[in-house]
Design an enzyme around this catalytic site. Structure first.
Site, PDB file in Angstrom:
ATOM      1  N   CYS A 194      -8.343 -11.935  -3.574  1.00  0.00           N
ATOM      2  CA  CYS A 194      -7.422 -11.149  -2.733  1.00  0.00           C
ATOM      3  C   CYS A 194      -7.386  -9.712  -3.246  1.00  0.00           C
ATOM      4  CB  CYS A 194      -6.023 -11.768  -2.755  1.00  0.00           C
ATOM      5  SG  CYS A 194      -6.013 -13.475  -2.201  1.00  0.00           S
ATOM      6  N   CYS A 245      -4.557  -8.180  -5.668  1.00  0.00           N
ATOM      7  CA  CYS A 245      -4.131  -9.025  -6.778  1.00  0.00           C
ATOM      8  C   CYS A 245      -4.953  -8.758  -8.035  1.00  0.00           C
ATOM      9  CB  CYS A 245      -4.273 -10.486  -6.357  1.00  0.00           C
ATOM     10  SG  CYS A 245      -3.883 -11.624  -7.680  1.00  0.00           S
ATOM     11  N   SER A 254       2.605 -21.926  -3.584  1.00  0.00           N
ATOM     12  CA  SER A 254       2.110 -20.839  -2.743  1.00  0.00           C
ATOM     13  C   SER A 254       0.591 -20.883  -2.675  1.00  0.00           C
ATOM     14  CB  SER A 254       2.574 -19.509  -3.350  1.00  0.00           C
ATOM     15  OG  SER A 254       1.987 -18.442  -2.660  1.00  0.00           O
ATOM     16  N   CYS A 271      -8.673 -16.284 -11.226  1.00  0.00           N
ATOM     17  CA  CYS A 271      -8.695 -16.831  -9.871  1.00  0.00           C
ATOM     18  C   CYS A 271      -9.981 -16.371  -9.187  1.00  0.00           C
ATOM     19  CB  CYS A 271      -7.486 -16.316  -9.081  1.00  0.00           C
ATOM     20  SG  CYS A 271      -7.374 -17.025  -7.415  1.00  0.00           S
ATOM     21  N   CYS A 318       8.045 -18.780 -12.622  1.00  0.00           N
ATOM     22  CA  CYS A 318       6.824 -18.648 -11.826  1.00  0.00           C
ATOM     23  C   CYS A 318       5.655 -18.987 -12.743  1.00  0.00           C
ATOM     24  CB  CYS A 318       6.721 -17.214 -11.305  1.00  0.00           C
ATOM     25  SG  CYS A 318       5.163 -16.886 -10.464  1.00  0.00           S
ATOM     26  N   CYS A 366       1.405  -9.107 -10.681  1.00  0.00           N
ATOM     27  CA  CYS A 366       0.942 -10.436 -11.070  1.00  0.00           C
ATOM     28  C   CYS A 366      -0.480 -10.348 -11.651  1.00  0.00           C
ATOM     29  CB  CYS A 366       0.956 -11.318  -9.828  1.00  0.00           C
ATOM     30  SG  CYS A 366       0.210 -12.892 -10.067  1.00  0.00           S
ATOM     31  N   ASN A 424       2.844  -4.679  -5.122  1.00  0.00           N
ATOM     32  CA  ASN A 424       2.825  -3.994  -6.411  1.00  0.00           C
ATOM     33  C   ASN A 424       1.520  -3.220  -6.529  1.00  0.00           C
ATOM     34  OD1 ASN A 424       5.134  -4.603  -8.079  1.00  0.00           O
ATOM     35  ND2 ASN A 424       4.480  -6.729  -7.988  1.00  0.00           N
ATOM     36  N   GLU A 481      -0.116 -15.821 -17.929  1.00  0.00           N
ATOM     37  CA  GLU A 481       1.242 -15.284 -17.913  1.00  0.00           C
ATOM     38  C   GLU A 481       2.174 -16.104 -17.036  1.00  0.00           C
ATOM     39  OE1 GLU A 481      -0.260 -11.364 -16.414  1.00  0.00           O
ATOM     40  OE2 GLU A 481       1.352 -11.621 -14.969  1.00  0.00           O
TER      41      GLU A 481
HETATM   42  S1  SF4 Z   1      -3.077 -13.708  -4.669  1.00  0.00           S
HETATM   43 FE1  SF4 Z   1      -3.241 -15.773  -5.532  1.00  0.00          FE
HETATM   44  S2  SF4 Z   1      -5.029 -16.659  -4.474  1.00  0.00           S
HETATM   45 FE2  SF4 Z   1      -5.153 -14.453  -4.183  1.00  0.00          FE
HETATM   46  S3  SF4 Z   1      -6.446 -13.719  -5.860  1.00  0.00           S
HETATM   47 FE3  SF4 Z   1      -4.308 -13.546  -6.548  1.00  0.00          FE
HETATM   48  S4  SF4 Z   1      -3.909 -15.428  -7.649  1.00  0.00           S
HETATM   49 FE4  SF4 Z   1      -5.754 -15.759  -6.413  1.00  0.00          FE
END
Ligand code: SF4
Length: 351
Positions: free
Chosen positions: A119, A122, A194, A115, A108, A336, A293, A95
């Protein structure tokens, strides 16, 4: 992926070399091809009308031309934000988001499919890392969107799914090609990368002499608290990250951005604000506060609006430059990585 040459990931010099030695053609053809790929944003070799048919056939024979397709586009009626689900050539879905600001259009981009950084706040990481994205795929996120809206993209943030410094070579190649005067020529000063803080790669990036903004996802003021939110904190301490940031600043003289997601009851107290102010004292920093979020797979909740403002006020007392990230596309709300995850989950439940 096919074993053909990924021509859109070649920088200008590499393309010149390939045209002369690989295609046995004149050097000036490279300029024409690069222009079709990175300025006119061609999606097929057939569009390259000033090349002979024979050359176009040769190109199609030896090379693949990465072109992403739009699976879905959600448009905000409030502020025109567009969230895109894009399909990569191998069928993977990613996305990208277009935000419209007074100062221009900002995209973005994602840099990996999924990933592996884990985190806790996320959604992109819930299914782990599928694979790295190539430079051409990341570039094409921007090209597809620029073509779609028929307006120039002026700013790019590498802040979508994926950790760009975990895909270092492709990320750096992408930045150099995006800012190449022969291509879209987006100023490096308008590009932000980032990272969750992969310390050795921050030093590497400092050595690239790029003029981009480096944004650090900090999110906590102590290593202990950061470890609860971000597994990468088990590997690198905040002190090590800040030392690398100072080195980055020493090289490029570019102010650093620190991202701080506010999670209700976890890291949004006044004491946290004071500690953050103390931590960043002496660093030329911009702090971006992000009301987190909520994602349904985790139980983090967004800080109350007054807690966010109090946090900002406290930080400003330390002379820090602070902004609260404006929520864009509220009516097409999706954290995200959440759009992609919802789409894939829905496909799987249909099977
Ligand atoms: S915040 Fe960024 S680095 Fe952390 S899990 Fe999500 S996509 Fe990966």
């Amino acid at each position: 992926m096919s074993d053909k040459i990924d021509i859109k990931s070649m920088n200008y010099e590499e393309l010149e070399q390939f045209v002369v030695t690989g295609l046995n053609d004149k050097k000036f053809r490279a300029r024409q091809i690069y222009d079709w790929l990175h300025v006119k944003l061609a999606r097929s070799f057939d569009e390259m009308s000033n090349l002979s048919r024979a050359l176009r056939e040769k190109l199609a024979d030896q090379c693949e031309l990465t072109a992403l397709t739009v699976v879905k586009c959600y448009v905000s009626e409030i502020d025109g934000t567009r969230k895109y689900l894009l399909r990569l050539p191998d069928g993977n879905i990613i996305e990208s988001v277009l935000m419209k600001y007074k100062h221009g259009n900002s995209v973005c981009v994602s840099s990996q499919v999924g990933c592996r950084m884990g985190c806790r706040f996320c959604a992109s990481t819930l299914d782990g890392l599928a694979r790295n994205m190539t430079a051409s795929e990341v570039l094409d996120e921007i090209y597809v969107i620029q073509r779609d809206i028929n307006e120039r993209i002026s700013n790019v943030v590498i802040m979508g799914s994926g950790e760009p410094l975990d895909n270092y070579d492709n990320a750096v190649r992408f930045i150099k090609m995006l800012s190449d005067a022969n291509g879209l020529n987006i100023s490096q000063r308008n590009i932000t990368l980032s990272t969750c803080g992969i310390v050795p790669r921050i030093y590497d990036l400092a050595g690239e002499d790029l003029q981009i903004t480096l944004a650090i996802s900090l999110h906590a003021v102590t290593d202990e608290r950061r470890r609860e939110l971000m597994p990468i904190a088990n590997k690198y301490s905040i002190e090590e990250i800040l030392k690398a940031c100072r080195a980055y600043y020493g090289h490029n003289n570019r102010r650093l951005t620190f991202e701080y997601s506010l999670v209700k009851g976890v890291n949004d107290s006044e004491e946290d604000a004071r500690a953050l102010g103390r931590l960043l004292r002496g660093i030329n920093a911009h702090i971006n506060l992000i009301p987190v979020n909520p994602i349904k797979e985790r139980d983090f909740r967004q800080s109350e609006a007054n807690a966010v403002v109090n946090f900002k006020n406290k930080l400003e007392k330390y002379g820090e430059n602070v902004t609260i990230r404006r929520e864009m596309g509220r009516d097409i709300q999706a954290a995200c990585g959440q759009l992609r995850k919802n789409y894939i989950d829905a496909l799987e439940s249909e099977e």
